[in-house]
Write a protein that holds these residues in place. Structure first.
Motif, short mmCIF file in Angstrom:
data_model
loop_
_atom_site.label_atom_id
_atom_site.label_comp_id
_atom_site.label_asym_id
_atom_site.label_seq_id
_atom_site.Cartn_x
_atom_site.Cartn_y
_atom_site.Cartn_z
N SER A 139 42.27 42.90 52.22
CA SER A 139 41.56 43.91 53.03
C SER A 139 41.27 43.36 54.42
O SER A 139 41.39 44.08 55.42
N LEU B 164 34.68 43.75 44.17
CA LEU B 164 34.13 42.75 45.08
C LEU B 164 32.65 42.57 44.79
O LEU B 164 31.97 43.50 44.35
N ARG C 78 30.39 40.91 49.80
CA ARG C 78 31.72 41.15 50.36
C ARG C 78 31.99 42.65 50.49
O ARG C 78 32.62 43.09 51.46
N SER C 79 31.54 43.41 49.52
CA SER C 79 31.75 44.85 49.57
C SER C 79 31.11 45.45 50.82
O SER C 79 31.71 46.28 51.50
N TYR D 39 39.92 40.85 48.42
CA TYR D 39 39.07 40.66 49.60
C TYR D 39 39.91 40.20 50.79
O TYR D 39 39.83 40.75 51.90
N ALA E 81 40.83 46.87 49.23
CA ALA E 81 39.48 46.54 48.75
C ALA E 81 39.19 47.13 47.39
O ALA E 81 38.29 46.66 46.68
N VAL F 280 33.20 44.36 54.00
CA VAL F 280 34.45 45.09 54.16
C VAL F 280 34.18 46.54 54.51
O VAL F 280 34.84 47.12 55.39
#
Length: 719
Positions: free
Chosen positions: A604, A625, A629-630, A601, A620, A633
């Motif tokens: 990225s 993740l 968070r996914s 994380y 990433a 990002v």
């Protein structure tokens, strides 16, 4: 007490009944009047069920009853026993030499002083047409008709008694018929019961019965009894084809240790080749098949190598499939694809296509997977699920994959027919990415109808309803999800217009706050690292890990433990040194669990801040993740992609990136202005005006200027 003589297994084999076409009438057993059951054939009850005694398979008397015959008395005062030659005459009259010879062998075993006719085929048939008809019916397997003929004659002739030989044969044939029927109907307890009460059937003369009893034991969780039954065949029966078939029968039913006990009975030919050589390949195949059913099973390397050799040399598609499914279950899609393609090139079947599609999905090639599996989509439920997964993955490709009208239409039809909520949701996002908000809302609504608790579909429906101006409908969804979703109640015109994910930041204020939180959580580890002095071993000796005391000076992150490197990375991010932070996070990726996830994380974010979006995307993917968070990002990546494409004059790609971003996060005003100018550059004046007008409603000066630019462009076109 009269002495007895136990007949060997070979003699008993001559006396087995085999039904026509199943070999049951190939030989004749001794009549009941001449035999008594050995003590070893006694049957006991196990859990209320009668079973044959299989505990010592190498002892013939325990699987087939020994027979006794009276010895001829030495005194000449006792007349020789009368030999029933009825069957002998019948087989001679029919010209059945093979059965005639078996009958002669049987009678000689029973009556050692009996001498067969010099020319058996010339034995003159003596009159009893009715009895001969009974034998004829018996030889044809018409057992019920034999019983009826016997009953009819006894009614007509009260003093007439059928030969004991015929009655014994008939009873045994009926018992075998019952056992076979029970086996075919999978009534395994009945198979064991019939076999235990008719142990004369359980000999080498009728190996099929032994196989069926062994199978019954295996299916009633008595593997040791099944193994012993198979061992009886290998210990006592000599026909090569039956011995090999015994291993093949046992293969799917016994565990590998039990199979190894059977294989130990292998006999070698003069050239040293074992009789079970061909079967050993099947055992390796079964090993892979078992591993496909249970991914935890460990396949012996020699079994895997054997099946590979068979696949390459034998050319059977079934071997290619075995290897393909094995590699799918071991998360090795590249190998799986290769084997499934080999199988499919040989035989384009549902199974080979399903396996290939799964491998392609795992290789992120959903378009190929959909094309491969479409023709087999209706084969069964499992294949339909794989097809729908391929369709959903294809619709979720970022940026949206260009689909032909034919492919899109057939996917729509299949998704609707299957009422698959996951695929319907992806159709909603796909339509939304193409600015077809009305269509998107319809698909999100269908997905919710099919799966009412699907939060992503509810979010998509609320978002698209706001976009098309259906505020009441959006608020209805929001009210229904209060307390169940954090993001759905916050969807509004304001959030669509101004929700910020700042350009040039790692993912906006929310992402930065999350990073700060992680840094705070790691503070204890940082303090501990500041005083720790641990050593690690390297090729030339030991070296001391450096202490982490802030990041004001340069520190080689490769000298740090993963947790320390992670803390250094966050410190460097605070100091706005993203390139150095990325290196620190790379060192932290050697950790595990939360440390590795946080490192992916952080790296990225570092690459995003440095303007290296491609490297950010790769970072990433280095560790899974969490969903929040996914999304953060991915949102930032798509924003960077859109900005880069716009700066390079690739306006179609700009719109596609913005469309994909809007699926997962509201579009802020600055991005709406970028979208408007992309439309304007593509001379889509109506779309540009609509977007600029929506953004101008917030008072954005760039959007107001955009409206003037649209008007000017239109005027110049008219002139």
């Amino acid at each position: 007490m009269k002495p007895v003589v136990f007949i060997t297994a070979g003699v008993v084999a001559l006396g087995i009944l085999v039904i026509r076409n199943g070999g049951y009438l190939d030989a004749a057993p001794p009549p009941a009047s001449a035999v008594t059951q050995a003590a070893g054939a006694q049957h006991t009850a196990d859990d209320g069920r009668s079973q044959a005694a299989y505990s010592q398979p190498t002892n013939v008397a325990q699987l087939a009853p020994a027979t006794t015959v009276p010895t001829q008395p030495s005194s000449g005062s006792v007349p020789p026993p009368k030999v029933d030659e009825t069957a002998l005459r019948y087989f001679a009259a029919k010209g059945d030499t093979r059965r005639l010879e078996a009958e002669i062998a049987r009678l000689k075993a029973l009556y050692p002083d009996w001498t067969p006719p010099e020319n058996p085929l010339a034995v003159r048939q003596e009159g009893d047409p009715q009895l001969e008809q009974m034998w004829k019916l018996y030889s044809e397997g018409k057992l019920a008709d034999v019983r009826k003929a016997i009953a009819d004659r006894q009614t007509a002739e009260a003093s007439w008694q059928p030969p004991a030989d015929l009655l014994d044969r008939l009873a045994a044939a009926e018992a075998r018929e019952q056992l076979v029927n029970a086996s075919e109907l999978k009534q395994y307890d009945a198979v064991i019961r019939i076999g235990s009460t008719n142990s004369s059937l359980l000999t080498c003369g009728d190996v099929d019965v032994l196989w069926r009893v062994a199978e019954a034991f295996a299916h009633t969780n008595r593997e040791d009894r099944a193994r012993d039954a198979y061992l009886y065949v290998l210990n006592n029966c000599k026909k090569p084809e039956e011995r090999v078939a015994t291993i093949q029968k046992a293969l799917p039913l016994l565990s590998r240790p039990s199979l190894d006990q059977l294989l130990a009975k292998e006999q070698k030919a003069a050239d040293g080749k074992g009789e079970f050589a061909a079967v050993r390949g099947d055992i390796s195949r079964q090993s892979l098949a078992n591993a496909d059913a249970d991914p935890k099973l460990v396949v012996a390397p020699e079994d895997l190598a054997t099946v590979k050799m068979l696949a390459q040399e034998g050319g059977l598609a079934s071997d290619d499939l075995l290897l393909g499914w094995y590699h799918v279950g071991r998360n090795n899609p590249q190998e799986a694809e290769a084997w499934f393609r080999r199988a499919r090139d040989k035989e384009n079947t549902a199974s080979s296509s399903q396996g290939l599609a799964l491998a392609l999905i795992n290789l992120s090639r959903p378009a190929d997977a959909e094309a491969v599996l479409y023709q087999w989509r209706d084969t069964n439920d499992d294949i339909r699920r794989v097809y729908l997964a391929a369709a959903a993955n294809l619709l979720a490709v970022t940026p949206p994959a260009p689909l032909s009208a034919e492919v899109l239409q057939r996917m729509v039809q299949e998704i609707y027919a299957a009422k698959d909520a996951a695929s319907a949701q992806q159709l909603g996002w796909y339509a939304d990415a193409l600015n077809q908000s009305q269509t998107a809302a319809q698909w999100f609504k269908l997905a919710l109808d099919w799966k009412p608790d699907d939060e992503p579909s509810a979010y998509g429906l609320a978002l698209t309803r706001w976009k098309i101006g259906d505020k009441a409908g959006a608020r209805e969804i929001q009210a229904a999800w209060v307390g169940r979703s954090e993001r759905i109640p916050t969807v509004s015109e304001r959030s669509i217009e101004t929700a910020a994910v700042g350009k040039g930041t790692e993912a906006g204020a929310r992402t930065h706050a999350r990073a700060k939180q992680d840094q705070a959580e790691d503070q204890a580890a940082q303090d501990q690292a500041a005083t720790a002095q641990d050593t690690i071993r390297s090729g030339s000796g030991a070296r001391t890990r450096k202490q982490v005391r802030g990041c004001s000076s340069s520190i080689d992150p490769t000298t740090l433990a993963p947790k320390q490197a992670l803390t250094l990375g966050w410190c460097l991010m605070e100091a706005n040194r993203p390139v150095e932070a990325a290196a620190a996070f790379e060192a932290a990726l050697h950790g595990s669990g939360k440390t590795r996830t946080d490192a992916a994380y952080g790296q990225s974010l570092a690459y995003l801040r440095a303007g290296l979006s491609d490297m950010a995307a790769a970072a990433a993917s280095k560790a899974p993740l969490d969903p929040e968070r996914s999304v953060e990002v991915r949102t930032a990546l798509l924003e960077a992609q859109a900005s880069s494409a716009f700066d390079q004059g690739r306006y179609v790609e700009t719109i596609m990136a913005l469309d994909e971003r809007s699926r997962i996060a509201p579009e802020r005003t600055g991005l709406m202005v970028m979208r408007g100018y992309a439309y304007l550059k593509l001379r889509r004046f109506s779309d540009a005006e609509q977007v600029f007008r929506a953004a101008a409603g917030t008072g954005n000066h760039d959007a107001l200027r955009g409206l003037n630019d649209v008007k000017a462009a239109r005027d110049s076109k008219i002139q």
